[in-house]
Motif scaffolding. Structure first.
Motif, PDB file in Angstrom:
ATOM      1  N   GLN A   1      38.625  29.092 -23.471  1.00  9.62           N
ATOM      2  CA  GLN A   1      39.783  29.726 -22.903  1.00  9.62           C
ATOM      3  C   GLN A   1      40.580  29.929 -24.320  1.00  9.62           C
ATOM      4  O   GLN A   1      41.307  31.173 -24.187  1.00  9.62           O
ATOM      5  CB  GLN A   1      40.462  28.765 -21.923  1.00  9.62           C
ATOM      6  N   SER A   2      40.451  29.152 -25.177  1.00  4.65           N
ATOM      7  CA  SER A   2      41.520  29.373 -26.341  1.00  4.65           C
ATOM      8  C   SER A   2      40.677  30.383 -27.132  1.00  4.65           C
ATOM      9  O   SER A   2      41.525  31.285 -27.721  1.00  4.65           O
ATOM     10  CB  SER A   2      41.538  28.114 -27.074  1.00  4.65           C
TER      11      SER A   2
ATOM     12  N   ASP B   1      41.790  33.496 -25.685  1.00 11.24           N
ATOM     13  CA  ASP B   1      43.032  33.874 -25.792  1.00 11.24           C
ATOM     14  C   ASP B   1      43.363  34.633 -27.110  1.00 11.24           C
ATOM     15  O   ASP B   1      44.279  35.431 -27.354  1.00 11.24           O
ATOM     16  CB  ASP B   1      44.107  32.682 -25.558  1.00 11.24           C
TER      17      ASP B   1
ATOM     18  N   GLU C   1      42.598  38.257 -27.249  1.00 10.12           N
ATOM     19  CA  GLU C   1      43.553  38.745 -26.569  1.00 10.12           C
ATOM     20  C   GLU C   1      44.908  39.050 -27.379  1.00 10.12           C
ATOM     21  O   GLU C   1      45.692  39.837 -27.003  1.00 10.12           O
ATOM     22  CB  GLU C   1      43.968  38.530 -25.340  1.00 10.12           C
TER      23      GLU C   1
END
Length: 298
Positions: free
Chosen positions: A244-245, A248, A251
Motif C-alpha cells: 500500500q505504501s 501511495d 500516486e
C-alpha cells in the motif's frame, strides 16, 4: 555504469564507478551526519522487529550516511524509519535510500518483498529468477505441480551468451507444496506500467521520462512479478502495508509529501541540516540486467 547504480553504491558504502571524478568527501558534514545518526539510534532500533540485528542495521545505516549529507533531517528520518519498521536493511538489495535532490527516498526492492513473504510461518521458500533466450525451460499449466514448470539456465554460457531476458518468474513453497508459478514477460510488464503507474503517466505527460519505469525498467519488472506472487501466498499485515505504501508513493505528486514506502506519521519534521543544497529531483538512469529495453514500449 549507470547513475542509479552509482547512487545505490554510494548509499551502501561502495565506491562509485569513476573514482577519479568522485567529489571529495566533506569530513565535517560526514562527522555531523554520523553524530546526528548516533543521537537518534534508539529511535530507529526501537522500531525494528525483534529478529533484526540492531547493531548490524545501524552499521548499514552508518555506511549510507555520507551519501545523504545534503538531505533534510526529516526525509532521512522518514526513510530510515520506514526501513526499520519493515525490518529491511538499506543495503541496496532489500531496500535502498537514494538521495533525490535534498530528499532521502526509501525504495523497497524485490528482495525486500521476498523477505517479508518469508516471515509468514506457512511460507517455506520464495524463488525469483530471470529466464534468458537460450535457457532451457518449459511451462505446461495443465500438468500437476511441480512438474508443470522447470527452468535450467545454461551454465556453460556467459550471461551475455545466454541472450536477452524473456521472462521473469517467481514462486513459493507453502506448507511443503509449490505455489502457482508467476510468469511475466516484457509485454505484460509494459501493460502493468501503462495501466497502473501514475508516476510513469505523469513523467510521460511532462516529457521528463524520469520515473522508475523509465530509468529502472527491469527492477520494476522484477518487483511486478514478485508482487503478483503476493496474491497466491499467505499475506501478512506488514506485507500488505508495504504494498500500500509503495502504491501511495507512486500516486504522490511530490516526493517530500509521501516518502516512498514509508508508513510513518508526520510528527517528527525537523529542520534542514546545514550545508544542504538543492538539486533536481529525478530517477537517474539505470543499467538493465536483461534486455536493455527499459524505455521500449513496442
Amino acid at each position: 555504469m549507470s547513475e542509479l547504480k552509482d547512487r545505490v553504491k554510494l548509499a551502501t558504502g561502495q565506491a562509485p564507478a569513476d573514482d577519479e571524478q568522485s567529489p571529495v568527501t566533506d569530513l565535517a558534514l560526514t562527522d555531523q551526519s554520523m553524530a546526528w545518526l548516533q543521537s537518534r539510534a534508539t529511535y530507529f532500533t526501537d522500531a525494528l522487529p525483534r529478529h533484526v540485528d540492531r547493531a548490524h542495521f545501524m552499521s548499514v545505516a552508518r555506511a549510507i550516511m555520507p551519501s545523504l549529507s545534503r538531505c533534510t533531517d526529516y526525509s532521512i528520518t522518514s526513510a530510515l524509519l520506514a526501513c526499520a519498521r519493515f525490518g529491511l536493511e538499506p543495503d541496496g538489495r532489500q531496500a535502498a535510500i537514494i538521495p533525490y535532490g535534498d530528499t532521502a527516498t526509501f525504495q523497497p526492492m524485490y528482495e525486500g518483498y521476498i523477505e517479508l513473504m518469508y516471515r509468514h510461518p506457512r511460507v517455506d521458500t520464495v524463488h525469483f529468477n530471470w529466464i534468458r533466450k537460450k535457457d532451457q525451460w518449459d511451462y505446461t499449466p495443465t500438468d500437476p505441480s511441480p512438474r508443470d514448470f522447470f527452468h535450467k539456465p545454461r551454465v556453460d554460457l556467459t550471461e551475455e551468451e545466454r541472450g536477452k531476458v524473456v521472462l521473469a518468474y517467481a514462486f513459493a513453497w507453502i506448507d511443503g507444496r509449490r505455489s502457482q508459478v508467476i510468469l511475466l514477460n516484457h509485454s505484460q510488464a509494459l501493460a502493468i506500467r501503462n495501466k497502473y503507474s501514475k508516476a510513469y503517466a505523469k513523467a510521460e505527460k511532462n516529457n521528463k521520462r524520469d520515473s522508475a519505469w523509465h530509468t529502472d525498467f527491469d527492477a520494476m519488472w522484477a518487483k511486478s512479478a514478485v508482487r503478483r506472487l503476493v496474491k497466491v501466498v499467505p499475506t501478512s499485515t506488514e506485507l500488505a502495508e508495504l504494498i500500500q505504501s509503495d502504491d501511495d508513493a507512486d500516486e504522490a505528486t511530490s516526493v517530500p509529501s509521501v516518502i516512498r514506502g514509508t508508513v510513518i506519521s508526520h510528527d517528527d519534521a525537523e529542520a534542514q541540516a546545514p550545508g544542504q543544497q538543492q538539486a533536481p529531483t529525478s530517477w537517474p538512469e539505470a543499467a538493465q540486467p536483461g534486455s536493455n529495453e527499459a524505455g521500449d514500449e513496442s
